[in-house]
Motif scaffolding. Structure first.
Motif, PDB file in Angstrom:
ATOM      1  N   ILE A 363       9.843  -5.257 -15.639  1.00 20.18           N
ATOM      2  CA  ILE A 363      10.344  -6.609 -14.984  1.00 20.18           C
ATOM      3  C   ILE A 363      10.616  -6.289 -13.646  1.00 20.18           C
ATOM      4  O   ILE A 363      11.679  -5.375 -13.521  1.00 20.18           O
ATOM      5  N   TYR A 364       9.941  -6.481 -12.443  1.00 18.29           N
ATOM      6  CA  TYR A 364      10.407  -6.369 -11.182  1.00 18.29           C
ATOM      7  C   TYR A 364      11.012  -7.668 -10.573  1.00 18.29           C
ATOM      8  O   TYR A 364      10.759  -8.663 -10.720  1.00 18.29           O
ATOM      9  N   SER A 365      12.083  -7.155  -9.587  1.00 19.73           N
ATOM     10  CA  SER A 365      12.971  -8.367  -9.129  1.00 19.73           C
ATOM     11  C   SER A 365      13.534  -7.891  -7.779  1.00 19.73           C
ATOM     12  O   SER A 365      14.194  -6.719  -7.575  1.00 19.73           O
ATOM     13  N   GLY A 366      13.439  -8.799  -6.893  1.00 16.90           N
ATOM     14  CA  GLY A 366      14.119  -8.585  -5.449  1.00 16.90           C
ATOM     15  C   GLY A 366      15.498  -9.217  -5.446  1.00 16.90           C
ATOM     16  O   GLY A 366      15.650 -10.014  -6.262  1.00 16.90           O
ATOM     17  N   ASP A 367      16.394  -8.668  -4.598  1.00 17.55           N
ATOM     18  CA  ASP A 367      17.849  -9.127  -4.422  1.00 17.55           C
ATOM     19  C   ASP A 367      17.595  -9.847  -2.942  1.00 17.55           C
ATOM     20  O   ASP A 367      17.704  -9.263  -2.052  1.00 17.55           O
ATOM     21  N   LEU A 374      15.495  -3.470  -4.070  1.00 16.04           N
ATOM     22  CA  LEU A 374      14.608  -3.660  -5.207  1.00 16.04           C
ATOM     23  C   LEU A 374      14.905  -3.204  -6.483  1.00 16.04           C
ATOM     24  O   LEU A 374      15.152  -1.973  -6.466  1.00 16.04           O
ATOM     25  N   TYR A 375      14.503  -3.905  -7.553  1.00 14.46           N
ATOM     26  CA  TYR A 375      14.994  -3.449  -8.918  1.00 14.46           C
ATOM     27  C   TYR A 375      13.777  -3.454  -9.929  1.00 14.46           C
ATOM     28  O   TYR A 375      12.910  -4.268  -9.683  1.00 14.46           O
ATOM     29  N   LYS A 376      13.936  -2.814 -10.874  1.00 16.96           N
ATOM     30  CA  LYS A 376      12.869  -3.039 -11.852  1.00 16.96           C
ATOM     31  C   LYS A 376      13.824  -2.683 -13.207  1.00 16.96           C
ATOM     32  O   LYS A 376      14.626  -1.699 -13.188  1.00 16.96           O
ATOM     33  N   PHE A 377      13.427  -3.519 -14.444  1.00 14.47           N
ATOM     34  CA  PHE A 377      14.022  -3.246 -15.739  1.00 14.47           C
ATOM     35  C   PHE A 377      12.926  -2.827 -16.601  1.00 14.47           C
ATOM     36  O   PHE A 377      11.697  -3.137 -16.652  1.00 14.47           O
ATOM     37  N   ASP A 456      10.023 -12.155  -3.588  1.00 14.27           N
ATOM     38  CA  ASP A 456       9.326 -11.956  -4.662  1.00 14.27           C
ATOM     39  C   ASP A 456       8.617 -10.630  -4.783  1.00 14.27           C
ATOM     40  O   ASP A 456       8.162 -10.080  -3.714  1.00 14.27           O
ATOM     41  N   VAL A 457       8.365 -10.216  -6.112  1.00 18.16           N
ATOM     42  CA  VAL A 457       7.715  -8.926  -6.081  1.00 18.16           C
ATOM     43  C   VAL A 457       6.682  -9.056  -7.398  1.00 18.16           C
ATOM     44  O   VAL A 457       7.063  -9.950  -8.470  1.00 18.16           O
ATOM     45  N   GLN A 458       5.268  -8.892  -7.083  1.00 20.01           N
ATOM     46  CA  GLN A 458       4.201  -9.163  -7.825  1.00 20.01           C
ATOM     47  C   GLN A 458       3.379  -8.210  -8.260  1.00 20.01           C
ATOM     48  O   GLN A 458       2.639  -7.337  -7.371  1.00 20.01           O
ATOM     49  N   PRO A 459       3.482  -7.646  -9.575  1.00 23.73           N
ATOM     50  CA  PRO A 459       2.470  -6.530 -10.001  1.00 23.73           C
ATOM     51  C   PRO A 459       1.080  -7.031 -10.149  1.00 23.73           C
ATOM     52  O   PRO A 459       1.036  -8.209 -10.554  1.00 23.73           O
ATOM     53  N   ASN A 460       0.201  -6.226  -9.777  1.00 22.93           N
ATOM     54  CA  ASN A 460      -1.518  -6.505  -9.767  1.00 22.93           C
ATOM     55  C   ASN A 460      -1.884  -5.925 -11.262  1.00 22.93           C
ATOM     56  O   ASN A 460      -2.017  -4.770 -10.979  1.00 22.93           O
ATOM     57  N   PRO A 461      -2.179  -6.507 -12.128  1.00 29.76           N
ATOM     58  CA  PRO A 461      -2.536  -5.792 -13.449  1.00 29.76           C
ATOM     59  C   PRO A 461      -3.852  -5.419 -13.431  1.00 29.76           C
ATOM     60  O   PRO A 461      -4.001  -4.378 -14.022  1.00 29.76           O
ATOM     61  N   LYS A 462      -4.806  -5.681 -12.031  1.00 32.07           N
ATOM     62  CA  LYS A 462      -6.137  -5.037 -12.170  1.00 32.07           C
ATOM     63  C   LYS A 462      -6.095  -3.893 -11.314  1.00 32.07           C
ATOM     64  O   LYS A 462      -7.096  -3.006 -11.855  1.00 32.07           O
TER      65      LYS A 462
END
Length: 667
Positions: A363-367, A374-377, A456-462
């Protein structure tokens, strides 16, 4: 204290309401690592201009090469098929030709068979809890039934971020001193209007509509909804209150900005500017250092006149129970939402998920504040495709990381783990719970990279890449400028592209690049950088929410706030943005919101044939600079009455559904 005296005690707090959205403008003072601007400048000063647009689009902005870009916008973007609309600002919305933009839900619309009709002159907390809430931000969709992506039914999940009280209540427009007109009842209505909505939506003959008698419909609020705390900080002494000596139960969620949907069909609500709801004094306060680091007391909402838990001197630990990620099961309206402390406590903007190669959820998340991180879990266990219920425990245990960017285009995720790298008693941490309650301070100690307000932080699964919207940073000093990256006092923002090592989102290493630097590329002094074929309408300012559609295309929603007259001179909107090949960095404008509104929550259906958009606080931002209005916007005298344009109705935050005329994929 009587209601009257409580109201008078809120004097100074009420004035701060109008400054609420701009609270991110004030970075929290503390020692920081090198600014991201310095790192970017050092990196790009060594990059060759001759690399070309597709791999070094930023270089085009250096010598003003973009100043001569075509205004006709003849160049198309592979995969996109629409004629872009023009920049501008007026009282209504606009969508690309060949598309319909239909209003799905408005503030106050009924959600249940017994919902009362919306009457803005006679609001109550009880009525609001049965109606669509205020200021819709994040939108999520999950099919009904779960797993059936071709179903004409879905559950729409909506965050209600905050309230613009002067646009909600006539009494605040007409009072000689609106600070004294704000009542405990208004505070309770505001609490009821915060939170979230889950509503069934159904497609009939190509159009979507809410199902108001659906058993799945639900309102989640800051006023009534009981939630559980889990993870390492649950039950800790710093989360215990007089109402909850267990430290495991909390009433409500608030300031839910962006969010996310999990692969197992749950809805993630990100608590962002929670600091603004607490009032009081930090003199000799046991949480002084912690609260100062997140800006408590913000005092933007005088809710303490209705509920003493928002007074940090009456309930010293209550504020520690906000700033988390909340997981909700939309398929079970009786379920108890869970605040996952393992994901850290900060001003979360979004919580989008993607799977690592080994099946663990990332999970990506900005503060969302200037100079924050910038964080990820990464969950401890992997997703079980055959056990949805078990997957609901995945966010209870795992490792939280914060990003450090290097000037050579590389980066590293640093683990926020008690006992490692100074996160121990020498710096005031006695457990992992302390690290997570004070996530920002822990990240400071790890020398994470301060960013230009990460949203917002958005992964592109493609493609495996990740996009982070850095909205702006007007507080960057002149000392950060150079000939390659002249972005001091950056009011326009940029988008960072991150590539995990080996394409695995669980990797500790990554590389990074800037996809675009926002702002008008026709003005060399701004230092903006888009593809050279971007038209006069294809550029934008202040990227905020991001969306990757089912085809892998990137869409960008903007939030300029009150700064729109300077940042672009145009209202916020939604742009398609190419990320590949010769058109990389080429934008096209698709949708524009009414004056004073913010563009939020773009979300596509699985077939790409419908796009849900959230338009929040219409008429609010920058009304004084909108020439046809030229004065503050209030309930009695708004800058627009969108979407009803009814003199008996104030402006109403609303959900819009975009479909293509005659059917087919949007855009």
């Amino acid at each position: 204290m009587s209601d009257t005296s409580r109201t008078r005690a809120s004097n100074e707090n009420f004035l701060a309401l109008e400054k609420y959205e701009r609270s991110e403008d004030r970075p929290v003072p503390r020692p920081m690592a090198r600014p991201f601007s310095d790192i970017a400048a050092a990196r790009f000063s060594r990059r060759s201009f001759l690399q070309g647009t597709s791999s070094a689009v930023l270089a085009l902005g250096v010598s003003g090469a973009l100043a001569g870009c075509s205004e006709e916008g003849e160049a198309g973007i592979p995969g996109f098929n629409f004629d872009e609309i023009a920049h501008g600002v007026d009282e209504t919305h606009h969508v690309a030709p060949g598309h319909d933009a239909d209003i799905l839900l408005r503030w106050g619309d009924p959600l249940f068979a017994d919902s009362p009709p919306f009457d803005p002159e006679n609001q109550s907390p009880a009525a609001q809890l049965k109606q669509f809430g205020y200021n819709n931000d994040f939108l999520g969709l999950t099919p009904l039934p779960f797993g059936d992506e071709e179903s004409p039914h879905a559950l729409l999940c909506v965050n209600h971020e905050f309230t613009n009280d002067p646009l909600m209540h006539r009494a605040l427009s007409e009072a000689a001193d609106p600070r004294l007109a704000y009542t405990p009842q208004m505070a309770r209505i505001s609490m009821a209007a915060h939170g979230g909505t889950i509503v069934e939506v159904k497609k009939t003959d190509g159009k979507w509509a809410p199902v108001t008698d659906s058993p799945f419909n639900r309102r989640i609020s800051a006023l009534k909804t009981e939630m559980m705390l889990d993870g390492p900080a649950a039950g800790h002494a710093r989360l215990k209150t007089s109402a909850d000596p267990s430290g495991r139960k909390v009433t409500g969620t608030l300031n839910n900005c962006a969010g996310g949907m999990t692969p197992w069909g749950t809805y993630l609500m990100a608590e962002e500017n929670f600091h603004g709801y607490f009032a009081g004094s930090l003199d000799e306060h046991p949480e002084k250092r912690n609260y100062e680091r997140v800006g408590i007391p913000g005092g933007f909402y005088p809710w303490f006149i209705a509920d003493e838990r928002f007074d940090i001197n009456k309930e010293p630990n209550e504020a520690n129970r906000f700033g988390w990620i909340v997981e909700v099961d939309p398929y079970d309206p009786a379920s108890t939402p869970v605040k996952h402390t393992a994901l850290g406590r900060f001003k979360h903007e979004g919580c989008e998920t993607v799977l690592a190669e080994d099946g663990r959820v990332v999970i990506y998340s900005g503060d969302d504040q200037r100079f924050e991180y910038l964080y990820k879990f990464i969950s401890a266990a992997a997703v079980d495709p055959g056990n949805r219920r078990a997957n609901m425990n995945l966010l209870s245990e795992g490792t939280l990381y914060v990003a450090r960017f290097a000037e050579d285009g590389s980066g590293e995720w640093l683990p926020l783990v008690f006992g490692e790298n100074g996160l121990d008693a020498s710096n005031g941490f006695e457990s992992q719970a302390d690290v997570l309650i004070e996530t920002r301070r822990a990240a400071d100690i790890l020398d994470a990279t301060p960013l230009d307000r990460p949203e917002d932080v958005q992964p592109n699964p493609k493609t495996g890449r990740v996009y982070a919207a850095l909205t702006n940073n007007s507080k960057r000093g002149e000392e950060a400028t150079d000939a390659v990256n002249p972005r001091a006092h950056n009011i326009w923002g940029q988008i960072v592209e991150i590539t995990p090592e080996g394409g695995d989102h669980s990797a500790r290493k990554f590389t990074w690049d800037l996809l675009v630097k926002a702002g008008n590329p026709a003005k060399p002094e701004i230092g903006a950088a888009f593809n050279e074929k971007t038209s006069a309408n294809g550029w934008f300012a202040c990227p905020d929410n991001l969306e990757v559609d089912p085809q892998g295309r990137l869409w960008v929603a903007t939030d300029q706030g009150k700064g729109w007259p300077k940042a672009s001179g145009s209202a916020d909107g939604l742009w398609a943005l190419s990320t590949e090949g010769e058109t990389r960095g080429l934008g096209r404008m698709f949708f524009r919101v009414p004056v004073g509104a913010e563009m939020c929550g773009p979300r596509f259906t699985a077939d790409g044939e419908a796009l849900f958009l959230a338009v929040q606080h219409p008429g609010a931002d920058g009304a004084e600079d909108y020439a046809p209005h030229g004065r503050p916007s209030t309930y009695a005298d708004p800058a627009t009455r969108w979407p009803d344009f009814d003199p008996a109705m104030p402006p109403r935050p609303s959900i819009v559904v975009i479909t293509r005329k005659g059917g087919g994929k949007v855009g």
